[in-house]
Design a protein around this motif. Structure first.
Motif, mmCIF file in Angstrom:
data_model
loop_
_atom_site.group_PDB
_atom_site.id
_atom_site.type_symbol
_atom_site.label_atom_id
_atom_site.label_comp_id
_atom_site.label_asym_id
_atom_site.label_seq_id
_atom_site.Cartn_x
_atom_site.Cartn_y
_atom_site.Cartn_z
ATOM 1 N N PHE A 33 1.115 8.222 -1.712
ATOM 2 C CA PHE A 33 0.819 7.745 -0.367
ATOM 3 C C PHE A 33 1.144 8.808 0.685
ATOM 4 O O PHE A 33 0.402 8.993 1.642
ATOM 5 C CB PHE A 33 1.608 6.461 -0.117
ATOM 6 N N ARG A 62 0.785 -1.227 0.000
ATOM 7 C CA ARG A 62 0.000 0.000 0.000
ATOM 8 C C ARG A 62 0.825 1.290 0.000
ATOM 9 O O ARG A 62 0.446 2.258 -0.656
ATOM 10 C CB ARG A 62 -0.985 -0.015 1.163
ATOM 11 N N PRO A 63 1.953 1.379 0.712
ATOM 12 C CA PRO A 63 2.734 2.625 0.650
ATOM 13 C C PRO A 63 3.270 2.941 -0.751
ATOM 14 O O PRO A 63 3.655 4.077 -1.011
ATOM 15 C CB PRO A 63 3.882 2.366 1.630
ATOM 16 N N ARG A 72 -2.304 6.810 6.441
ATOM 17 C CA ARG A 72 -0.985 6.214 6.190
ATOM 18 C C ARG A 72 -0.683 5.120 7.217
ATOM 19 O O ARG A 72 -0.167 4.061 6.867
ATOM 20 C CB ARG A 72 0.100 7.294 6.214
#
Length: 173
Positions: free
Chosen positions: A53, A32-33, A61
């Motif tokens: 991100f 995801r980052p 985050r």
């Protein structure tokens, strides 16, 4: 365009939601980052906005890092090995706990032995359980349901109460 923007794959492309609206190119990477998205002008193909991100709010985050770590995508193989060792350790802990209890339990009793006097719960423990019950409603509902079943049904069925190690009205005398 996705290569030029260096978006991590796989990438999704969405047409405009309304005529003249922007096209959206978004990374759907497992980590995801590394996810990012870009908006393109439908007429010219020019990039009108990029969202990475780091632009997200701090809580978003933090959740993204947590999900990536949980899914084993944050640190690659090291993350997956750590998660596997943790899962195996928890399985060993659960299995060995059940085995040790089974070896040491009183014969014919499923629950813990009935204590000589009822346990005393401190106000801090009761407040903590109540807060968790409010913060986690399914947990709170299951606690209430279990308490009701134990108090209203299981304690009245003497053989079941003794087998489960519950105090009954007959135990008081």
């Amino acid at each position: 365009m996705a290569r030029r923007l260096a978006l991590a794959g796989p990438v999704t492309i969405q047409p405009p939601a309304r005529p003249g609206g922007p096209w959206t190119i978004a990374s759907d990477a497992a980590d995801r980052p590394r996810r990012a998205s870009a908006e393109l002008d439908a007429a010219t193909g020019r990039v009108t906005g990029v969202h990475v991100f780091a632009d997200r709010p701090a809580l978003d985050r933090a959740i993204g890092y947590g999900v990536a770590a949980h899914e084993g995508a944050l640190f690659g193989l090291a993350n997956q090995l750590l998660s596997t060792v943790t899962a195996l350790g928890l399985m060993l802990l659960a299995g060995s706990g059940a085995l040790l209890w089974w070896k040491r339990r009183p014969i014919g009793l499923l629950g813990a032995p009935v204590p000589a006097e009822p346990p005393r719960l401190g106000p801090g423990l009761v407040a903590g359980i109540a807060l968790l019950g409010v913060a986690l409603p399914v947990f709170g509902a299951s606690l209430i349901l279990l308490l009701l079943v134990e108090r209203l049904a299981l304690r009245r069925i003497v053989p079941a109460a003794r087998w489960l190690g519950l105090r009954t009205g007959l135990d008081a005398g």
